[in-house]
Design a protein around this motif. Sequence first.
Motif, PDB file in Angstrom:
ATOM      1  N   MET A  55      50.768  34.955  67.844  1.00 62.70           N
ATOM      2  CA  MET A  55      50.458  34.144  69.020  1.00 62.70           C
ATOM      3  C   MET A  55      51.493  33.054  69.231  1.00 62.70           C
ATOM      4  O   MET A  55      52.064  32.552  68.268  1.00 62.70           O
ATOM      5  CB  MET A  55      49.095  33.460  68.848  1.00 62.70           C
ATOM      6  CG  MET A  55      47.946  34.386  68.602  1.00 62.70           C
ATOM      7  SD  MET A  55      46.410  33.458  68.410  1.00 62.70           S
ATOM      8  CE  MET A  55      46.417  33.221  66.652  1.00 62.70           C
ATOM      9  N   ILE A  56      51.680  32.694  70.479  1.00 63.59           N
ATOM     10  CA  ILE A  56      52.412  31.490  70.851  1.00 63.59           C
ATOM     11  C   ILE A  56      51.363  30.526  71.392  1.00 63.59           C
ATOM     12  O   ILE A  56      50.567  30.883  72.266  1.00 63.59           O
ATOM     13  CB  ILE A  56      53.484  31.770  71.935  1.00 63.59           C
ATOM     14  CG1 ILE A  56      54.456  32.855  71.464  1.00 63.59           C
ATOM     15  CG2 ILE A  56      54.193  30.477  72.329  1.00 63.59           C
ATOM     16  CD1 ILE A  56      55.341  32.452  70.306  1.00 63.59           C
ATOM     17  N   ARG A  88      54.552  29.360  66.863  1.00 64.13           N
ATOM     18  CA  ARG A  88      54.286  30.789  66.728  1.00 64.13           C
ATOM     19  C   ARG A  88      53.432  30.921  65.475  1.00 64.13           C
ATOM     20  O   ARG A  88      53.789  30.393  64.417  1.00 64.13           O
ATOM     21  CB  ARG A  88      55.570  31.585  66.560  1.00 64.13           C
ATOM     22  CG  ARG A  88      55.311  33.077  66.294  1.00 64.13           C
ATOM     23  CD  ARG A  88      56.585  33.894  66.111  1.00 64.13           C
ATOM     24  NE  ARG A  88      57.311  33.944  67.367  1.00 64.13           N
ATOM     25  CZ  ARG A  88      58.540  33.468  67.556  1.00 64.13           C
ATOM     26  NH1 ARG A  88      59.194  32.897  66.547  1.00 64.13           N
ATOM     27  NH2 ARG A  88      59.130  33.557  68.715  1.00 64.13           N
ATOM     28  N   ALA A  89      52.312  31.613  65.603  1.00 60.37           N
ATOM     29  CA  ALA A  89      51.414  31.789  64.461  1.00 60.37           C
ATOM     30  C   ALA A  89      51.098  33.260  64.278  1.00 60.37           C
ATOM     31  O   ALA A  89      50.847  33.977  65.251  1.00 60.37           O
ATOM     32  CB  ALA A  89      50.127  30.995  64.675  1.00 60.37           C
ATOM     33  N   LYS A  90      51.105  33.675  63.032  1.00 62.81           N
ATOM     34  CA  LYS A  90      50.669  35.014  62.674  1.00 62.81           C
ATOM     35  C   LYS A  90      49.313  34.850  62.011  1.00 62.81           C
ATOM     36  O   LYS A  90      49.184  34.093  61.036  1.00 62.81           O
ATOM     37  CB  LYS A  90      51.665  35.663  61.730  1.00 62.81           C
ATOM     38  CG  LYS A  90      51.438  37.152  61.539  1.00 62.81           C
ATOM     39  CD  LYS A  90      52.514  37.754  60.658  1.00 62.81           C
ATOM     40  CE  LYS A  90      53.707  38.123  61.516  1.00 62.81           C
ATOM     41  NZ  LYS A  90      54.717  38.884  60.751  1.00 62.81           N
ATOM     42  N   VAL A  91      48.299  35.524  62.558  1.00 68.15           N
ATOM     43  CA  VAL A  91      46.948  35.405  62.027  1.00 68.15           C
ATOM     44  C   VAL A  91      46.386  36.789  61.728  1.00 68.15           C
ATOM     45  O   VAL A  91      46.788  37.784  62.339  1.00 68.15           O
ATOM     46  CB  VAL A  91      46.004  34.645  62.994  1.00 68.15           C
ATOM     47  CG1 VAL A  91      46.461  33.224  63.198  1.00 68.15           C
ATOM     48  CG2 VAL A  91      45.881  35.359  64.311  1.00 68.15           C
ATOM     49  N   SER A  92      45.448  36.819  60.802  1.00 68.50           N
ATOM     50  CA  SER A  92      44.780  38.060  60.452  1.00 68.50           C
ATOM     51  C   SER A  92      43.338  37.746  60.101  1.00 68.50           C
ATOM     52  O   SER A  92      43.070  36.861  59.285  1.00 68.50           O
ATOM     53  CB  SER A  92      45.471  38.722  59.268  1.00 68.50           C
ATOM     54  OG  SER A  92      44.831  39.933  58.947  1.00 68.50           O
ATOM     55  N   ALA A  93      42.430  38.466  60.749  1.00 67.06           N
ATOM     56  CA  ALA A  93      41.008  38.243  60.491  1.00 67.06           C
ATOM     57  C   ALA A  93      40.263  39.568  60.661  1.00 67.06           C
ATOM     58  O   ALA A  93      40.447  40.261  61.661  1.00 67.06           O
ATOM     59  CB  ALA A  93      40.455  37.197  61.444  1.00 67.06           C
ATOM     60  N   THR A  94      39.453  39.901  59.709  1.00 68.89           N
ATOM     61  CA  THR A  94      38.651  41.120  59.727  1.00 68.89           C
ATOM     62  C   THR A  94      39.497  42.344  60.062  1.00 68.89           C
ATOM     63  O   THR A  94      39.128  43.164  60.888  1.00 68.89           O
ATOM     64  CB  THR A  94      37.472  40.978  60.720  1.00 68.89           C
ATOM     65  OG1 THR A  94      36.876  39.704  60.575  1.00 68.89           O
ATOM     66  CG2 THR A  94      36.408  42.028  60.469  1.00 68.89           C
TER      67      THR A  94
END
Length: 145
Positions: free
Chosen positions: A65-66, A53-59
Motif C-alpha cells: 500500500m501507499i 509504502r507498507a507491505k502488510v499480511s493478514a490471514t
Amino acid sequence: MPVSAETEFDIDATPDAVMEVLRDVEALPDWSDPHQNVEVLERYDDGAPKRIRAKVSATGISDEMIIDYTWTDTTCSWELVEADKLSMQKGKYTVTATDGGAHVAFELAIDLKIKVPGFIVKGQQKKAVETARQGLTAEVLRRVG
C-alpha cells in the motif's frame, strides 16, 4: 462494503510519548504484526512521515500500500492512496492527556477490492483493534522504560 472498527484505551505514559511512537512509522513492524515492512517515501518539513509504502499480511492475504499521513500535536491520521487488494482505508489515532497519562481513541475503516468471507473480515477487524490497543501500549511502555 466498507467495514469499520473503533476502540479507546489508556496508556500510562505522556501523550507526547504516544505520539512519538506513532510518528516512528518505520518501527510499525516491531509492534504491529500485519506490517511486514514500512518505508517512508516523503516527509513533512518537521520530519514527520507524509507518504509511506507498507507491505502488510493478514490471514494469508498480502498487500502493498501507499498511504498518506496527516499529523497534529494530538492526532495521527492516514488515508490509502493505492493498493492491490484494498480500495479504501482511513484511520486515526487521537491522543489526549489524562490525570495518569494518555487516552487513545482509534478508528479504522477499510473496503476491499477482492471478495473475502465475512468471518475473515470480522477477524481482521478484531485483530486491528487488538494491535492498536495492545501493540501500541506495549511499544510505548517499552520505550518509556
